[in-house]
Design an enzyme around this catalytic site. Structure first.
Site, mmCIF file in Angstrom:
data_model
loop_
_atom_site.group_PDB
_atom_site.id
_atom_site.type_symbol
_atom_site.label_atom_id
_atom_site.label_comp_id
_atom_site.label_asym_id
_atom_site.label_seq_id
_atom_site.Cartn_x
_atom_site.Cartn_y
_atom_site.Cartn_z
ATOM 1 C CG ASP A 1 -1.953 -1.106 1.168
ATOM 2 O OD1 ASP A 1 -2.242 -1.569 0.054
ATOM 3 O OD2 ASP A 1 -2.435 -1.523 2.230
ATOM 4 C CG ASP A 2 5.127 3.070 0.522
ATOM 5 O OD1 ASP A 2 4.644 4.056 1.112
ATOM 6 O OD2 ASP A 2 6.303 3.011 0.107
#
Lengths: 284, 284, 284, 284
Positions: free
Chosen positions: D228-229
């Site tokens: 999720d980065d």
């Protein structure tokens, strides 16, 4: 902060335009910081905003018009040049509601609006305290139904005297005559308290309340001869519900009006707005 | 999921209303889950939505009307009762654009819309594939300019035959006659592809594009005799810019239309919408 | 404007609550203007806000606590009563950024915020001019790293002396100690310049810029012992793009912060906010 | 529709870049339709997207790389060329939630997404009906905790076999390994059901509900090794209130996820997205 120049232009679309302009600027050693263009496919129109660093630019801006003229003629351009360091002179017209004026003055004072405010004009005395707070000149020009023309003559004289570049109507509740508007073509910015074209004309919040809409809006536009019909610069909306009274609409709307007007003024000052076909291109 | 009952009512505002209703329900051992009320101060009107758990409720719903009648008479209430477990029968009218229909059917199939769909009616054949995908009945009723009345008679017969409770116009491009509408008062939900009252009538995206607005909208409303003038249930907007062509407006608008229509249909099904004075209260 | 009373209460959910409260108020001849309730199904909690006209209300507010006590005890209610005519005394804490302070003061002066402002406290001198513009008391309490406790002692003495009811941190850049916070439980409102829980702590705009988010946010919340973790009252966001520099984020964020903080303060003043389980119910 | 070419490039910023590129294109008789550039002032980076009409363009696209190489070398450009007529091959990964898949397939079928879908891959059988509705190939590759590597090997083989250009994770609930991701750098688009960086990782709606936020969000991003980065392509939010249960959050969030993911996919297909410094530039 860098000092920059901004060139805004429009012309019939044609092959080689971007290269021609880029080459002209490069020939004078411009370092282009932003270049944004738009084509209107239907009207076959090319519109461009280009901004470059004046540091190292070899052409004095005073000589720009003469140097650029051949290219402008060749492509039949309408264009204007602005120097970012130059602060336009903005007059603010206001009536009794003071929220938009207060907002503009706060932004002016905090450095967010890059302009001078040589005069605040009102048909009432109510907002004088705000002008005094920010130590800005304020003049009360009463407008009566029978002597509107005379009032506008006085307003124009003041604007001329103060060397005003453009006018912001910050909830100014008088309709300006075509004669007046002709003095400031595309240089009068109004805030209308509805989502245009819905509820143009008088008492938009009353009519929005009556119609039972679920969102209210505000619209900032350049003033033209036809009321509330000029090129729209910015619009926004806020959600309301059946719980909101007419007073709530007016309060929530005030916050919208401030934001929408201040955005439009800022974009105008940043030379981001190009008008054509009664619309605006707002380069971002 | 609990089975619940919803009572929607409106009446002249007066002291003691909340207590009277709460006491009536308590007397029959109701466990109130939600109670929401609204006063229209100007019209001196009281509007309420109250929802209670049917588990333990001592009054059979069939006996509710008789039991509630004295109270309703005393306060001159207009009211209706709905049982959450009951699935209303919804007809969908559609023409050629299928995005709203596709969206409604997907939500229906996923259980988000608590209803039956006994019939999809269209003046074209284009969307039959969608009905077939979801195994729902589809009927093609051509509508010609000269035989509109006859077409409506056929549509009404089908709706009657299918025991339809309410109608959703999912971009149905024909104007319904007052005679038709009278059969489904406040029970026809339309989606109009503009931010009403702006751009009512035909070709709203074309006119929005021409006007140079900075936001486009969609509006869902109950259909009344006057075109695009009925009580608004929901509206929303999306930002556009000078870069958006007319086609872009139509595409971005389609996403708005789906969302706005599906919200309106869902609220209608949840018995959250009360109409008065050509407005809606949407209890949340 | 009517003078009204507002009762905010929470208690374990149970049958008959709405009727019991409505009957109590009716027994004293209250005319209920708004009644809004909420159930937290998971926690089995009942929360209510009820507002009634004090005109004709037969129970003097001074006697309300004693009269209401038996009912409150029976249902194990936590409750508080507020009279709309009463103006709470709000202290504003500020550091160098003045946009939130300027916005609050303008709203206060225009009558939008129904409160007194007995003191503005700052760890700097920069915003004194604003206090002077609005003729409000301003006190400079320097805060050094080594003498924070002493500074807080002085702040608390001033708040006590000025009979302050609640505190608004209008971009006050010092972290308050748990000891300080304990003096104003659920009565310190902060504005954090991010969409919490994203970017809690220092320099949220820098981190948002670095992360490449497409929206920035602002959050207003009650202050608790854990930094940026208290019950959220309001949040909002604004769209940004790759064209926005860090400075642009800060400017666009400032407009968000003003709006979000002023909404939270207004709802707090209108007795619309109930805290439970580190969340808020904002009755609308 | 015109057939066009799009050139996306980034390089160290320097004087003359716009002119150099415009001149190169003009030399081959390109009619530039859009040219948009961006400078990252801090990183001294120049990024550009330029689109031109292939009608009349004198350089066959197959020869473009060789012809453009000297200029690219001179300015140290990273670049890629895309022909609008070319339809990239998109694989969709999905688990049990089908709303994003259904939305993508509807948009694909209606012509809104300019791509081929050679394969839909799932670790479950639940969404096969959707693939069948749209007559698209569907393959079930079970993923067990112990045999993840094997499952990924099978997935990669299928993607290779189907000549897939990029992958969309339409609520695919398995974390992909760095090994897998390395096969599709900046070519895996994920939808995360929160406003990142808030609530990264598992169960974001549960945590948003618990935290009491007033807005929920969705984020579409390119997948990188860190969960999720990756570079954010698009985000949006929806307002919620204390009345919304966890289920309401999940339902409202589903509508957000669909819109945000479909925008990201469309921009990717339109060659509008440039990644740098773990951010995206989305040319509009």
């Amino acid at each position: 902060m860098k000092n920059t120049a901004v060139l805004l232009l429009s012309c019939p679309d044609q092959r080689g335009l971007v290269a021609a302009i880029a080459n002209f600027l490069l020939a004078h050693n411009a370092n282009i910081l932003h270049a944004d263009q738009h084509q209107d496919g239907e009207l076959k129109l090319f519109l461009m905003r280009v901004e470059w660093d004046l540091h190292g630019f070899a052409l004095p801006l005073a000589d720009f018009p003469a140097a650029f003229a051949p290219l402008a003629a060749q492509y039949r351009m309408t264009w204007r040049l602005a120097e970012a360091a130059h602060k336009p002179r903005m007059a603010v017209f206001v009536s009794k509601f003071d929220h938009c004026l207060a907002d503009l003055l706060y932004r002016y004072q905090s450095g967010e609006l890059h302009c001078e405010i040589p005069i605040i004009l009102s048909n009432h005395e109510d907002t004088r305290w705000l002008a005094e707070t920010y130590r800005l000149p304020y003049q009360h020009v009463p407008v009566s139904r029978d002597a509107k023309e005379e009032a506008e003559r006085m307003q124009l004289a003041i604007l001329h005297d103060r060397k005003v570049d453009f006018v912001v109507l910050a909830r100014y509740m008088q309709v300006l005559s075509p004669r007046f508007i002709a003095h400031f073509p595309q240089r009068i910015i109004n805030i209308h308290h509805s989502f245009l074209p819905a509820f143009h004309g008088a008492k938009p919040y009353h009519r929005a309340f009556e119609r039972g809409v679920k969102l209210i809006g505000a619209t900032s536009h350049y003033v033209t001869e036809t009321l509330d019909d000029g090129p729209i610069i910015e619009q926004d909306v806020a959600r309301i519900s059946h719980r909101d009274t007419l007073d709530d609409l007016i309060h929530k709307g005030a916050d919208l009006e401030k934001i929408v007007l201040s955005r439009a003024v800022k974009w105008h000052l940043d030379n981001r707005v190009l008008v054509y076909a009664n619309k605006t291109v707002v380069f971002d």
